[in-house]
Design a protein around this motif. Structure first.
Motif, PDB file in Angstrom:
ATOM      1  N   ALA A  65       9.374   9.667   4.297  1.00  0.00           N
ATOM      2  CA  ALA A  65       9.556   8.335   4.869  1.00  0.00           C
ATOM      3  C   ALA A  65       8.573   7.351   4.256  1.00  0.00           C
ATOM      4  O   ALA A  65       8.928   6.202   3.950  1.00  0.00           O
ATOM      5  CB  ALA A  65       9.377   8.392   6.390  1.00  0.00           C
ATOM      6  N   ALA A  66       7.328   7.778   4.049  1.00  0.00           N
ATOM      7  CA  ALA A  66       6.332   6.900   3.438  1.00  0.00           C
ATOM      8  C   ALA A  66       6.727   6.538   2.011  1.00  0.00           C
ATOM      9  O   ALA A  66       6.523   5.395   1.566  1.00  0.00           O
ATOM     10  CB  ALA A  66       4.964   7.571   3.465  1.00  0.00           C
ATOM     11  N   GLY A  67       7.298   7.498   1.279  1.00  0.00           N
ATOM     12  CA  GLY A  67       7.764   7.207  -0.071  1.00  0.00           C
ATOM     13  C   GLY A  67       8.878   6.169  -0.085  1.00  0.00           C
ATOM     14  O   GLY A  67       8.900   5.271  -0.931  1.00  0.00           O
ATOM     15  N   ARG A  68       9.796   6.294   0.881  1.00  0.00           N
ATOM     16  CA  ARG A  68      10.880   5.305   0.964  1.00  0.00           C
ATOM     17  C   ARG A  68      10.340   3.915   1.303  1.00  0.00           C
ATOM     18  O   ARG A  68      10.774   2.910   0.722  1.00  0.00           O
ATOM     19  CB  ARG A  68      11.915   5.743   1.993  1.00  0.00           C
ATOM     20  CG  ARG A  68      12.721   6.962   1.591  1.00  0.00           C
ATOM     21  CD  ARG A  68      13.919   7.120   2.498  1.00  0.00           C
ATOM     22  NE  ARG A  68      13.531   7.341   3.879  1.00  0.00           N
ATOM     23  CZ  ARG A  68      13.315   8.532   4.417  1.00  0.00           C
ATOM     24  NH1 ARG A  68      13.450   9.626   3.674  1.00  0.00           N
ATOM     25  NH2 ARG A  68      12.990   8.666   5.695  1.00  0.00           N
ATOM     26  N   ARG A  69       9.391   3.869   2.242  1.00  0.00           N
ATOM     27  CA  ARG A  69       8.820   2.572   2.619  1.00  0.00           C
ATOM     28  C   ARG A  69       8.080   1.927   1.453  1.00  0.00           C
ATOM     29  O   ARG A  69       8.153   0.719   1.249  1.00  0.00           O
ATOM     30  CB  ARG A  69       7.867   2.750   3.798  1.00  0.00           C
ATOM     31  CG  ARG A  69       8.542   3.200   5.085  1.00  0.00           C
ATOM     32  CD  ARG A  69       9.470   2.131   5.635  1.00  0.00           C
ATOM     33  NE  ARG A  69      10.076   2.558   6.883  1.00  0.00           N
ATOM     34  CZ  ARG A  69      11.232   3.177   6.994  1.00  0.00           C
ATOM     35  NH1 ARG A  69      11.918   3.432   5.896  1.00  0.00           N
ATOM     36  NH2 ARG A  69      11.712   3.536   8.178  1.00  0.00           N
ATOM     37  N   ARG A  70       7.370   2.743   0.688  1.00  0.00           N
ATOM     38  CA  ARG A  70       6.647   2.181  -0.453  1.00  0.00           C
ATOM     39  C   ARG A  70       7.617   1.697  -1.537  1.00  0.00           C
ATOM     40  O   ARG A  70       7.372   0.681  -2.191  1.00  0.00           O
ATOM     41  CB  ARG A  70       5.694   3.224  -1.028  1.00  0.00           C
ATOM     42  CG  ARG A  70       4.733   2.635  -2.048  1.00  0.00           C
ATOM     43  CD  ARG A  70       3.550   3.539  -2.308  1.00  0.00           C
ATOM     44  NE  ARG A  70       2.570   2.891  -3.158  1.00  0.00           N
ATOM     45  CZ  ARG A  70       1.622   2.066  -2.730  1.00  0.00           C
ATOM     46  NH1 ARG A  70       1.544   1.797  -1.425  1.00  0.00           N
ATOM     47  NH2 ARG A  70       0.760   1.520  -3.560  1.00  0.00           N
ATOM     48  N   THR A  71       8.728   2.409  -1.719  1.00  0.00           N
ATOM     49  CA  THR A  71       9.740   1.953  -2.670  1.00  0.00           C
ATOM     50  C   THR A  71      10.349   0.627  -2.220  1.00  0.00           C
ATOM     51  O   THR A  71      10.574  -0.280  -3.037  1.00  0.00           O
ATOM     52  CB  THR A  71      10.836   3.020  -2.813  1.00  0.00           C
ATOM     53  OG1 THR A  71      10.253   4.248  -3.283  1.00  0.00           O
ATOM     54  CG2 THR A  71      11.909   2.566  -3.783  1.00  0.00           C
ATOM     55  N   ALA A 183       6.806  -7.863   5.694  1.00  0.00           N
ATOM     56  CA  ALA A 183       7.334  -6.876   6.633  1.00  0.00           C
ATOM     57  C   ALA A 183       7.424  -5.494   5.988  1.00  0.00           C
ATOM     58  O   ALA A 183       7.116  -4.478   6.623  1.00  0.00           O
ATOM     59  CB  ALA A 183       8.708  -7.319   7.143  1.00  0.00           C
ATOM     60  N   ALA A 184       7.840  -5.459   4.711  1.00  0.00           N
ATOM     61  CA  ALA A 184       7.914  -4.171   4.011  1.00  0.00           C
ATOM     62  C   ALA A 184       6.523  -3.574   3.830  1.00  0.00           C
ATOM     63  O   ALA A 184       6.340  -2.356   3.928  1.00  0.00           O
ATOM     64  CB  ALA A 184       8.594  -4.359   2.648  1.00  0.00           C
ATOM     65  N   TRP A 185       5.532  -4.422   3.582  1.00  0.00           N
ATOM     66  CA  TRP A 185       4.157  -3.929   3.445  1.00  0.00           C
ATOM     67  C   TRP A 185       3.652  -3.345   4.757  1.00  0.00           C
ATOM     68  O   TRP A 185       3.025  -2.283   4.764  1.00  0.00           O
ATOM     69  CB  TRP A 185       3.251  -5.057   2.986  1.00  0.00           C
ATOM     70  CG  TRP A 185       1.808  -4.657   2.904  1.00  0.00           C
ATOM     71  CD1 TRP A 185       1.205  -3.974   1.897  1.00  0.00           C
ATOM     72  CD2 TRP A 185       0.798  -4.901   3.885  1.00  0.00           C
ATOM     73  NE1 TRP A 185      -0.131  -3.780   2.178  1.00  0.00           N
ATOM     74  CE2 TRP A 185      -0.413  -4.338   3.387  1.00  0.00           C
ATOM     75  CE3 TRP A 185       0.790  -5.555   5.115  1.00  0.00           C
ATOM     76  CZ2 TRP A 185      -1.604  -4.408   4.095  1.00  0.00           C
ATOM     77  CZ3 TRP A 185      -0.405  -5.616   5.822  1.00  0.00           C
ATOM     78  CH2 TRP A 185      -1.584  -5.053   5.318  1.00  0.00           C
ATOM     79  N   ARG A 186       3.946  -4.019   5.861  1.00  0.00           N
ATOM     80  CA  ARG A 186       3.528  -3.478   7.164  1.00  0.00           C
ATOM     81  C   ARG A 186       4.211  -2.150   7.452  1.00  0.00           C
ATOM     82  O   ARG A 186       3.599  -1.219   7.989  1.00  0.00           O
ATOM     83  CB  ARG A 186       3.833  -4.493   8.273  1.00  0.00           C
ATOM     84  CG  ARG A 186       2.945  -5.725   8.246  1.00  0.00           C
ATOM     85  CD  ARG A 186       3.092  -6.538   9.513  1.00  0.00           C
ATOM     86  NE  ARG A 186       4.430  -7.087   9.653  1.00  0.00           N
ATOM     87  CZ  ARG A 186       4.789  -8.289   9.218  1.00  0.00           C
ATOM     88  NH1 ARG A 186       3.898  -9.068   8.607  1.00  0.00           N
ATOM     89  NH2 ARG A 186       6.020  -8.737   9.382  1.00  0.00           N
ATOM     90  N   GLY A 187       5.488  -2.048   7.087  1.00  0.00           N
ATOM     91  CA  GLY A 187       6.186  -0.786   7.278  1.00  0.00           C
ATOM     92  C   GLY A 187       5.609   0.324   6.420  1.00  0.00           C
ATOM     93  O   GLY A 187       5.472   1.469   6.874  1.00  0.00           O
ATOM     94  N   SER A 230      12.386   9.272  15.055  1.00  0.00           N
ATOM     95  CA  SER A 230      13.532   8.742  14.308  1.00  0.00           C
ATOM     96  C   SER A 230      13.224   7.381  13.735  1.00  0.00           C
ATOM     97  O   SER A 230      13.626   7.042  12.630  1.00  0.00           O
ATOM     98  CB  SER A 230      14.759   8.671  15.236  1.00  0.00           C
ATOM     99  OG  SER A 230      15.065   9.965  15.722  1.00  0.00           O
ATOM    100  N   ALA A 231      12.470   6.549  14.499  1.00  0.00           N
ATOM    101  CA  ALA A 231      12.133   5.220  14.012  1.00  0.00           C
ATOM    102  C   ALA A 231      11.167   5.275  12.851  1.00  0.00           C
ATOM    103  O   ALA A 231      11.250   4.497  11.905  1.00  0.00           O
ATOM    104  CB  ALA A 231      11.520   4.376  15.141  1.00  0.00           C
ATOM    105  N   ALA A 232      10.243   6.260  12.883  1.00  0.00           N
ATOM    106  CA  ALA A 232       9.284   6.380  11.779  1.00  0.00           C
ATOM    107  C   ALA A 232       9.938   6.812  10.499  1.00  0.00           C
ATOM    108  O   ALA A 232       9.511   6.492   9.413  1.00  0.00           O
ATOM    109  CB  ALA A 232       8.179   7.375  12.158  1.00  0.00           C
ATOM    110  N   ALA A 233      11.026   7.624  10.593  1.00  0.00           N
ATOM    111  CA  ALA A 233      11.745   8.072   9.396  1.00  0.00           C
ATOM    112  C   ALA A 233      12.573   6.973   8.795  1.00  0.00           C
ATOM    113  O   ALA A 233      13.006   7.037   7.686  1.00  0.00           O
ATOM    114  CB  ALA A 233      12.624   9.272   9.740  1.00  0.00           C
TER     115      ALA A 233
END
Length: 233
Positions: A65-71, A183-187, A230-233
């Motif tokens: 999930a962290a990889g997706r958020r960073r992408t 917002a993407a950075w915060r995520g 689920s929200a974190a993923a």
């Protein structure tokens, strides 16, 4: 004599069984002694690290999930750069076109039907700009409704007004891109923090052993509800 024989034959099976057990034990001991010292008998897995394994599995999912958020954050940064480039291009075009309106028109007299032609030009030019996403739908509606627009202006003046509108639209798009990037950075930061916490808890659970497993499982069950996971993923 008959009683002695009965007693002797009755004790034979028991003695035979005892001797078989002794021989079996000796055989196992000899076989174990013959094994190389570097080889150990396989250990039956137990449940002492089940909680740690659960945390490690959750950490793997959190890493994905962290990889997706960073992408997503990287893509949002690229969008910000592209929006700024588009704004600068629109701003330069607006300045060039605006400089042409500094000179007075040679004649202000209009031929019959010229106002209709000017209006058609304005509508057609605005429509083309909207199709190329240089104007928003709301701006195009304002052009057709003549809200803030004078359809009787000379095409040079109309072009200057259109380029100013394009610049406004591009700047608004840039501001939206900046908001999405933040917002993407915060995520991405939240996902990274979740990953760090899970990895720390998994390592701690491995070190602490099974004595605190029950307490930890209860605490994590309260902290990590299914909806939150689920929200974190």
């Amino acid at each position: 004599m008959e009683y002695v024989l009965q007693t002797f034959f009755g004790a034979v099976p028991q003695a035979t069984a005892i001797w078989l057990i002794i021989l079996l034990a000796l055989g196992i001991a000899v076989a174990a002694a013959a094994l190389p010292r570097g080889i150990r008998a396989p250990r039956i897995p137990d449940d002492e690290n089940r909680f740690a394994a659960t945390l490690e599995a959750a950490a793997i999912e959190a890493a994905e999930a962290a990889g997706r958020r960073r992408t997503e954050w990287a893509a949002a940064q690229d969008a910000v750069d592209g929006a700024w480039d588009a704004y600068e291009e629109a701003s330069d075009a607006a300045r060039r076109t605006g400089s042409a309106t500094a000179f007075p028109l040679m004649s202000r007299r209009r031929r019959p039907g010229e106002n209709v032609d000017r209006q058609r030009y304005l509508h057609r030019a605005a429509t083309e700009l909207c199709r190329s996403q240089n104007l928003s739908i709301a701006q195009l509606n304002d052009v057709y409704a003549h809200r803030g627009w004078n359809p009787r202006l000379h095409p040079v003046q109309q072009e200057a007004e259109l380029r100013n509108a394009v610049r406004e639209h591009r700047f608004a798009a840039y501001r939206k891109a900046v908001e999405k990037e933040r917002a993407a950075w915060r995520g991405a930061e939240a996902a990274a923090e979740t990953l760090r916490g899970l990895r720390t808890e998994a390592a701690t659970a491995r070190l602490r052993g099974p004595e605190a497993e029950t307490t930890d499982q209860q605490w994590w069950a309260e902290q990590w509800a299914p909806a939150e996971l689920s929200a974190a993923a």
